[in-house]
Structure formats: structure tokens, C-alpha cells
Write a protein that holds these residues in place. Structure first.
Motif, PDB file in Angstrom:
ATOM      1  N   PRO A 206       0.802  -1.236   0.000  1.00 42.74           N
ATOM      2  CA  PRO A 206       0.000   0.000   0.000  1.00 42.74           C
ATOM      3  C   PRO A 206       0.828   1.275   0.000  1.00 42.74           C
ATOM      4  CG  PRO A 206      -0.117  -1.120   2.131  1.00 42.74           C
ATOM      5  CD  PRO A 206       0.524  -2.074   1.190  1.00 42.74           C
ATOM      6  N   LYS A 207       1.940   1.298   0.707  1.00 50.85           N
ATOM      7  CA  LYS A 207       2.762   2.515   0.739  1.00 50.85           C
ATOM      8  C   LYS A 207       3.284   2.863  -0.634  1.00 50.85           C
ATOM      9  CE  LYS A 207       4.165   2.121   5.592  1.00 50.85           C
ATOM     10  NZ  LYS A 207       5.314   1.992   6.532  1.00 50.85           N
ATOM     11  N   ILE A 210       0.448   4.396  -2.752  1.00 51.32           N
ATOM     12  CA  ILE A 210       0.215   5.795  -2.386  1.00 51.32           C
ATOM     13  C   ILE A 210       1.335   6.686  -2.919  1.00 51.32           C
ATOM     14  CG2 ILE A 210       0.007   7.395  -0.449  1.00 51.32           C
ATOM     15  CD1 ILE A 210      -1.294   5.049   1.117  1.00 51.32           C
ATOM     16  N   ASP A 214       0.828   9.738  -5.608  1.00 51.85           N
ATOM     17  CA  ASP A 214       1.168  11.110  -5.230  1.00 51.85           C
ATOM     18  C   ASP A 214       2.263  11.692  -6.123  1.00 51.85           C
ATOM     19  OD1 ASP A 214      -0.700  10.934  -3.241  1.00 51.85           O
ATOM     20  OD2 ASP A 214       0.751  10.557  -1.622  1.00 51.85           O
ATOM     21  N   LYS A 233      -5.337   3.833  -4.775  1.00 51.41           N
ATOM     22  CA  LYS A 233      -4.823   4.564  -3.616  1.00 51.41           C
ATOM     23  C   LYS A 233      -5.870   4.589  -2.499  1.00 51.41           C
ATOM     24  CE  LYS A 233      -3.491   9.056  -1.813  1.00 51.41           C
ATOM     25  NZ  LYS A 233      -3.172  10.470  -2.054  1.00 51.41           N
ATOM     26  N   ALA A 234      -7.131   4.847  -2.854  1.00 48.89           N
ATOM     27  CA  ALA A 234      -8.191   4.932  -1.848  1.00 48.89           C
ATOM     28  C   ALA A 234      -8.277   3.654  -1.029  1.00 48.89           C
ATOM     29  CB  ALA A 234      -9.525   5.215  -2.529  1.00 48.89           C
ATOM     30  N   CYS A 236      -5.987   1.720  -0.301  1.00 52.29           N
ATOM     31  CA  CYS A 236      -4.776   1.507   0.499  1.00 52.29           C
ATOM     32  C   CYS A 236      -4.724   2.435   1.717  1.00 52.29           C
ATOM     33  CB  CYS A 236      -3.533   1.736  -0.368  1.00 52.29           C
ATOM     34  SG  CYS A 236      -3.287   0.451  -1.615  1.00 52.29           S
ATOM     35  N   ILE A 237      -5.761   3.256   1.882  1.00 50.36           N
ATOM     36  CA  ILE A 237      -5.777   4.213   2.988  1.00 50.36           C
ATOM     37  C   ILE A 237      -6.556   3.633   4.163  1.00 50.36           C
ATOM     38  CG2 ILE A 237      -6.695   6.468   3.699  1.00 50.36           C
ATOM     39  CD1 ILE A 237      -5.995   7.470   0.921  1.00 50.36           C
ATOM     40  N   ASP A 238      -5.990   3.741   5.348  1.00 50.95           N
ATOM     41  CA  ASP A 238      -6.626   3.181   6.545  1.00 50.95           C
ATOM     42  C   ASP A 238      -7.777   4.048   7.042  1.00 50.95           C
ATOM     43  OD1 ASP A 238      -4.891   1.017   6.585  1.00 50.95           O
ATOM     44  OD2 ASP A 238      -3.391   2.092   7.777  1.00 50.95           O
ATOM     45  N   ASP A 239      -7.716   5.330   6.814  1.00 53.37           N
ATOM     46  CA  ASP A 239      -8.775   6.244   7.254  1.00 53.37           C
ATOM     47  C   ASP A 239      -9.999   6.026   6.353  1.00 53.37           C
ATOM     48  OD1 ASP A 239     -10.503   8.359   7.715  1.00 53.37           O
ATOM     49  OD2 ASP A 239      -8.911   9.847   7.905  1.00 53.37           O
ATOM     50  N   LEU A 242     -11.723   9.175   4.780  1.00 57.31           N
ATOM     51  CA  LEU A 242     -10.961   9.672   3.636  1.00 57.31           C
ATOM     52  C   LEU A 242     -11.091   8.708   2.452  1.00 57.31           C
ATOM     53  CD1 LEU A 242      -9.028  11.654   2.327  1.00 57.31           C
ATOM     54  CD2 LEU A 242      -7.111  10.426   3.415  1.00 57.31           C
ATOM     55  N   GLN A 243     -11.069   7.421   2.746  1.00 55.47           N
ATOM     56  CA  GLN A 243     -11.260   6.437   1.671  1.00 55.47           C
ATOM     57  C   GLN A 243     -12.591   6.663   0.971  1.00 55.47           C
ATOM     58  OE1 GLN A 243     -12.379   1.906   1.895  1.00 55.47           O
ATOM     59  NE2 GLN A 243     -10.153   2.070   2.183  1.00 55.47           N
TER      60      GLN A 243
END
Length: 776
Positions: A206-207, A210, A214, A233-234, A236-239, A242-243
Motif C-alpha cells: 500500500p505505501k 500511495i 502522489d 490509492k483509496a 490503500c488508505i486506513d482512514d 478519507l477512503q
């Protein structure tokens, strides 16, 4: 199109096993999925609806579709065309990128045969130019990744592929950064980055996903690759809030990921997600996503989206979805034999259908009017395609509420320049006007209906989803013709409706005997069958008549004659029944339907008194001969003739061995819902003045035989059968009743059987402990 109809058990429309234990309820039949049975007339669309196809209102989690948008792929091809030159045919790019197997492409490259394998392909011709080698290298790299990451196990061309060759080594996919860095063209650099980003996503890095987004897409979004990359990317985001927000941006920006977005979107976080939105447009998208899978009334969301984005494509879609809900809630229970396809928690459809139907109808009509009033209030502030769409939506709501004049007003307001789907909807609405306001027996009206029907039919080749609209339209049309007394056309339109219900999978693709007569068996009179026969034989049919007869009317006139004779027999018109049956081929009942399976025993020996080993199934049954014998026996009017008549009428009841003289299907008498034709129990109870369930005719002739007989052995038989008639008549009236059942009490006939006739041969043969229990 997904097949939605399931056969619960092999059926000749409830014809199966006859049992002597009538305490056991028995029923079987066709069942259909909720999505199949629901009605939907509204299918107007705006340009851009295609990506929203999975989110049409449906009984299923998602609307079933066999078409997938390729709009994003087309955009990618246009980007390649813009980069490499207008001399390239876009279709050639599409063929190479999306229709060419990776193995085929690599083989052609390794064998230096690209020009031959892709002869006259302008994209390949351009890639083979020396100055475009970097672009060819990219395509080769993309195909290698496509091959190596394919989840589908495939047969290899062992003679052509060498696993030791550089063409298939996994090392070719290493050193991703080198691929990006070595590319001097920004177009290629971004495409390499996307391939590696996607690879990293499935490699669970995931990093890296992202970082790549970016670096290469956050500031350069003028490519279809940007929303594709944002999707990965979405995820792979934990929040999760925000996802959600990023997924909503993907949803708005491209078509390919719309279904996937809704699969991952978290509905519990919509309020928090709205906080992150940076504009009214973004907020309207988030609210639309929230509403796209809501099966409940959702006018609140429609109003909120409208306030934020009055001309929003999603607003139009949500309006259409809301209309489809109302059609399901109001039309499905009105024109089919079931409840709405989506029943919300707490509803009482399955506890008290009649009560729920009325209560929900009142509630739904009030909601419909609230929605309609809102659409009318915003209509003047809309324009273009949105205005035509909302106008036809208002008209449709008027028709659902039987406001035909108001619906006609809004139908006439639809622009002649409206898109094809709105014009199609207009034809449906014009048909509804004709159905509701005109004399449907008028030939001019019928032919105008044909024009409206045909206009919708002509669109089916390009939109298979319109099968649902035609199924619904013809079901409503059938009901209107029935209401005006034309049961012949009503029946043929009902069959048309059922044909459209499953499109190419309809059971009418393999029509058989009951397919052609089922509706008329339930609803027609003898006079109707005469009209149906006349229509079948009519040479110069009108356009409307040709249309409704196509695929629905039997080429075998004897199917209808058999039904006519059966209806006459049910009405105790033996002379008409004989006249009709005698005009049919003598072997008809040996070669058609399941007559030989159920009309194969002596109808003058009561089945109820026969032991299993005594029953013989080699009787050659001819309906005309059977009716002729009944007529002779009635004229004789003796104890013996009346006893034979009584046995015959016992056997043509649902208890007997010849019930198919009276009916085409069988149950034990339980109220039964047939998903095609509905509950027929109340009609069956009236067959032959109640003889089919209550043995009224049989009992009448047994009583006449008892009164006239001078033979005690004969009287013993008659007394026993009167008891059987009383017992099973009582059973038919009470066993499925909700009322408290009072125990059956035998009458004088059974007492006489055990006293006056106790020395007879029939008493000795048929006496049993069960009978004895009713005396003691």
C-alpha cells in the motif's frame, strides 16, 4: 440476461400424485424470483446513465446486467491516438490493447511477425516506426504484465513458448523504477507508473501505491489513468472516511470503477465524508452514492441533491429509481400474484396480504403525490435533456395514480427532439392513455396501440433491459382489456407479457398445450373460446391482431376445442360438450398433454373404493364417448343408471380417477397461489355446481339411485358413497378454514349401512374400522 424463473417441481400445472389421504395438503408449481415478477414501466434515460446500470432499482443487491461500459477504455484509446497521430484508427488501438491475448502479442513480437499478425492495423504500423520504439516497448511490457498476473490458468502453446526465453522470465518485471526513470516521455512515464502502481496494489504494498499516485498523478490528472490510480490509492488508505471521499471522486470521474466504488463505499460514514467535500458538486455525488442502494423511500436525498446540483445526472437517475420503487410497490401487487419484490423489515405482506396491500397502497400513493409535487415545483427551472426527463417522470407518476388527463398533459409537453429513450417512454405513456381513455374494442384504437407497442419493441435489440418494460406494459394492457370485457385479447396480451418477462428465456420458447390455454382456462367463457377460434382462423388479421397472435396463439385448433368442451362440461352443458368433443380427432387425448397419464381408468368405478392393487390403468378414455354415455344414462333415469352417473361425477371431482375431465391441474383443495395465473381455488369450487370439491352432483345422483333402488346390496353401495360425499364435502369446506373445526358427524346413511345393509356383500367388502368409528 439472467434466468430468473425456477421450477419448484416438475409440473403439468399442479398435476402430480393423487393420494387417498386427503388430510395432507399438496401443492406445487412455478415460482419466479422477485426481480422477475416486479413491474417497471419507467426506463427513460439521460446520456451518461450507462455507468449507473448496476444501480437501477432491483430486488437483487444489484441490477443484473450483461453489458459493461467500455467508455474509459475508449478514452484511453483516444489518448494514444492523440499522442501518436490521427492517422491511427481508434478501433485498431482498442483491438490491440483490450482484445488481443497477451500470449498472441508476445509470440508475434518474438517471431518478428507483428506486421503479418496484425496486418493493416494502423496502431501496429505506427508502433513499428523506428521513432516509436519506446511506445512499442511499453506495449510489450504491459502485455507481459498482463500475462504473468492473469488469474486464469491457461493452456500454453508449448511449441511456441520457451519458458527460458527472455519473453517470459519474471525478471523482466523487476526493476520497476528503472522503467520509469528511463522513459523520457511524460506520457509513457505516467503509464509505466500506473502499471507498477496496480502491480503493487495486488502485491499488497500500500505505501508504494500511495507514493506512486502522489508522485505521478496527484498533480497531473488530465488522463483517464488518474481516477483508475486514485481508486487503488483509496483502497490503500486506513482512514475509512478519507477512503470514502476519494472513492466518491473516482465515482464522479470515470465509468469503469463505479460498481467497484459502491462495493467498497462505507454507508455508515456518509456524514463524516460530507465534511471532507470541497464543493456542492462533490457533496451531491456523495449523497447520490448514499441513495443508490437504498430500497426505501428517499425523496429527502433527491431534494438534497437537487439543492446542491439541480442539473445533476445523478439527480435524474435517483428520480427514475424512485419511480421504479413506486411501480414495484403499487403495480406488482396489483397486476401480479405476489407482493412487491423488495419488502422492507417490519412489513406485514406475508401475515395478512389483503390488509398489507391496502395499507401500503394508501401510504405509497401519498408518497407518490409528494414526489410528483416536488418534481412539478422544480420543472420550470430545468432545461434541455433534464427538462424532458423530469417531464416524462411527472407523466409516469400521474399514470401510476390514474390521473390520466394530467399525465396526458405532461406527455404532450415532451419535446420531439428528446433522446430515443425518452421518446420510447412517451410511446409507453401514449399507450397508457389509449388503454385508459378509449374503447379498446375499436379497431382504430387497437392499431394505434400496435404502433405504440411496436415503437418500444424496435428498441429491444439495442437494450435488452426493455423486456421488463414490455412485460409490465402488456400486463397492464391485459388488465385493461379484461376490464372492458375482452377476455380474448386480454389473454393474448397476458401471454405476450409473460413472453417478455424473461426475454429469450421465456417458457414460450417451447410452447406446449397448457401454455396456449392456461389464461383462458382460468378466465374465459365458452363464448370467449368461440371468439378465440374465430380469431385463430381469421385470414385478414389487422396489424394489432397479427401482433398479439404472434407467438401466443396455438396453431392446433383442437387445443381450444378441448377447452371449450371442458368449460361446457363444467357448466353441466353435456350437449355442447359432446358436440365439441365429437368434432375432435378420436386420438387427440392419446397424443396431447398428459391426458393418457390421468384419464386412463374406468370412470364408472369410484376410485375411493378401490385398493391400490385393484386399480387398472389401461382404460382407453375418449371424452366424446364419455359424455355420450352420461347423456344416455340421464335419459334412462333408473337406479342403475343414476348409480353409474353418480360414480362418474365422483370420479370427475378432485377425489376421482378422471378429474382431468373437469380440470387441467390438481390440488388437494388447499388454497394455492400459482405464480403465473394466481389462486384458482374459488373458481374451481364452482365447477359443476360445486361438484369438483364438494361432490354435489355425485351426491345428487347417489340420492336418486337410493330412492329408486329395490336392491339392498345396491343401496349399501349408495349409502356408503353418500357418506363419502358428505365426509369429503365437509373436509373441503373446513380443513383449510381458519375457523375452529367442529368434528364431522355421520348421517343416517352410515347408520343404515351398519344396520339395514349389514348382511350385504358390499357391507362385507367395504366395512372397515375407520367407518365403524363414525358410528360408535
Amino acid at each position: 440476461m439472467e434466468l430468473k424463473k425456477y421450477l419448484i417441481t416438475i409440473r403439468v400445472f399442479r398435476i402430480l400424485i393423487l393420494v387417498l389421504s386427503f388430510q395432507v395438503s399438496f401443492a406445487c408449481g412455478w415460482s419466479v424470483s422477485p426481480e422477475t415478477s416486479r413491474l417497471a414501466l419507467f426506463k427513460a434515460q439521460r446520456e451518461g446513465f450507462f455507468k449507473l446500470t448496476p444501480f437501477y432499482y432491483s430486488a437483487d443487491s444489484y441490477y443484473s446486467t450483461n453489458t459493461i461500459s467500455n467508455a474509459d477504455q475508449e478514452l484511453n484509446c483516444l489518448e494514444w491516438k492523440k499522442k501518436l497521430g490521427n492517422q491511427i484508427n481508434k478501433n485498431d488501438i482498442y483491438f490491440v490493447l483490450y482484445q488481443t491475448d497477451a500470449e498472441v502479442f508476445q509470440n508475434a513480437y518474438e517471431n518478428k511477425a507483428l506486421k503479418d499478425v496484425f496486418a493493416r492495423n494502423t496502431f501496429i504500423e505506427t508502433l513499428l516506426m523506428p521513432q516509436n520504439k519506446a511506445f512499442l516497448d511499453y506495449i510489450l511490457f504491459a502485455k507481459k504484465m498482463e500475462y504473468d498476473s492473469s488469474p486464469v490458468e491457461k493452456w500454453e502453446s508449448w511449441d511456441n513458448i520457451d519458458y527460458d526465453s527472455n519473453g517470459k522470465k519474471s525478471s523482466d518485471l523487476e526493476n520497476f523504477e528503472q522503467k520509469i526513470a528511463s522513459s523520457k516521455d511524460a506520457f509513457l512515464k505516467q503509464r509505466y507508473a500506473f502499471l507498477i502502481l496496480r502491480y503493487s496494489f495486488y502485491a499488497q504494498e500500500p505505501k508504494e501505491v500511495i507514493r506512486l499516485y502522489d508522485t505521478f498523478f496527484a498533480e497531473n490528472k488530465k488522463t483517464i489513468l488518474a481516477p483508475w490510480a486514485l481508486y487503488y490509492k483509496a483502497l490503500c488508505i486506513d482512514d475509512l472516511t478519507l477512503q470514502n471521499y476519494l472513492l466518491s471522486k473516482v465515482f464522479a470521474a470515470c465509468e469503469e470503477k463505479s460498481f467497484a466504488v459502491l462495493q467498497h463505499y462505507n454507508w455508515k460514514l456518509t456524514t463524516e465524508t460530507l465534511v471532507l467535500a470541497k464543493s456542492d458538486e462533490e457533496r451531491s455525488v456523495i449523497l447520490a452514492i448514499e441513495s443508490l442502494r437504498n430500497p426505501a423511500p428517499d425523496l429527502k436525498a433527491i431534494k438534497e441533491v437537487h439543492a446542491l446540483s439541480p442539473n445533476s445526472l445523478y439527480l435524474s437517475f435517483l428520480i427514475g429509481r424512485e419511480i421504479n420503487k413506486l411501480e414495484d410497490w403499487i403495480f406488482t401487487p396489483q397486476f401480479t400474484n405476489g407482493s412487491p419484490s423488495v419488502v422492507l423489515n417490519g412489513e406485514i405482506w406475508y401475515e395478512d396480504f389483503a390488509k398489507a396491500k391496502q395499507e401500503n397502497y394508501s401510504k405509497d400513493i401519498l408518497y407518490l403525490r409528494e414526489l410528483k409535487d416536488f418534481l412539478i415545483s422544480i420543472l420550470d427551472n430545468t432545461s434541455g435533456e433534464q427538462k424532458d426527463y423530469i417531464t416524462t417522470a411527472i407523466a409516469q407518476l400521474c399514470f401510476i395514480d390514474d390521473e390520466v388527463d394530467l399525465g396526458k398533459k405532461y406527455t404532450n409537453m415532451i419535446s420531439d427532439r428528446a433522446n430515443a429513450t425518452i421518446q420510447m417512454q412517451k410511446n409507453i405513456q401514449l399507450a397508457l392513455i389509449a388503454l385508459k381513455q378509449n374503447d379498446l374494442n375499436n379497431e382504430k384504437v387497437q392499431n394505434q396501440l400496435f404502433e405504440n407497442f411496436n415503437a418500444v419493441e424496435n428498441l429491444i435489440e439495442s437494450d435488452k433491459g426493455l423486456f421488463k418494460n414490455l412485460y409490465s406494459l402488456y400486463r397492464i394492457a391485459s388488465n385493461e382489456f379484461f376490464r372492458q370485457g375482452n377476455r380474448v385479447i386480454a389473454g393474448l396480451l397476458f401471454m405476450k407479457s409473460d413472453i417478455k418477462n424473461e426475454g429469450e428465456y421465456s417458457r414460450y420458447n417451447i410452447p406446449y398445450f397448457y401454455t396456449y390455454i392456461g389464461y383462458f382456462d382460468r378466465h374465459a367463457t365458452v363464448e370467449d373460446i368461440d371468439k378465440l377460434i374465430t380469431l385463430q382462423q381469421k385470414e385478414n388479421k389487422t396489424p394489432f391482431e397479427k401482433y398479439i397472435c404472434s407467438g401466443t396463439i396455438s396453431p392446433n385448433i383442437n387445443y381450444y376445442k378441448d377447452l371449450k368442451g371442458t368449460l361446457a362440461f363444467r357448466n353441466n352443458n353435456l350437449e355442447l360438450a359432446y358436440e365439441t368433443f365429437s368434432g375432435m380427432p378420436k386420438d387427440f387425448w392419446e397424443k396431447n398433454y398428459s391426458f393418457t397419464n390421468y384419464l386412463n381408468e374406468n370412470p364408472f368405478v369410484p376410485k375411493i373404493l378401490q385398493k391400490t392393487e385393484e386399480r387398472k390403468f389401461n382404460y382407453r378414455f375418449n371424452k366424446a364417448e364419455f359424455i355420450a354415455k352420461l347423456i344416455r344414462l340421464k335419459k334412462q333415469n333408473t337406479a342403475a343408471s343414476n348409480l353409474q352417473l353418480a360414480h362418474a361425477y365422483f370420479n370427475v371431482s378432485y377425489l376421482g380417477n378422471s378429474w382431468m375431465m373437469t380440470a387441467y391441474d390438481w390440488t388437494s383443495g388447499e388454497s394455492y397461489i400459482d405464480y403465473i395465473y394466481g389462486d384458482n381455488t374459488d373458481v374451481e369450487k364452482k365447477y359443476q355446481n360445486g361438484n369438483y370439491y364438494n361432490l354435489t352432483m355425485a351426491k345428487l345422483y347417489y340420492e336418486k339411485a337410493l330412492k329408486m333402488s329395490k336392491n339392498n346390496n345396491e343401496k349399501a353401495m349408495v349409502s356408503l358413497m353418500i357418506f363419502e360425499c358428505n365426509y369429503y364435502s365437509y373436509h373441503a369446506d373446513h380443513v383449510y378454514s381458519d375457523q375452529e373445526v367442529v368434528p364431522f358427524e355421520a348421517g343416517q346413511e352410515l347408520e343404515d349401512f351398519y344396520s339395514i345393509y349389514s348382511k350385504t356383500a358390499n357391507f362385507k367388502k367395504y366395512n372397515c374400522p375407520l367407518l365403524d368409528s363414525y358410528i360408535n
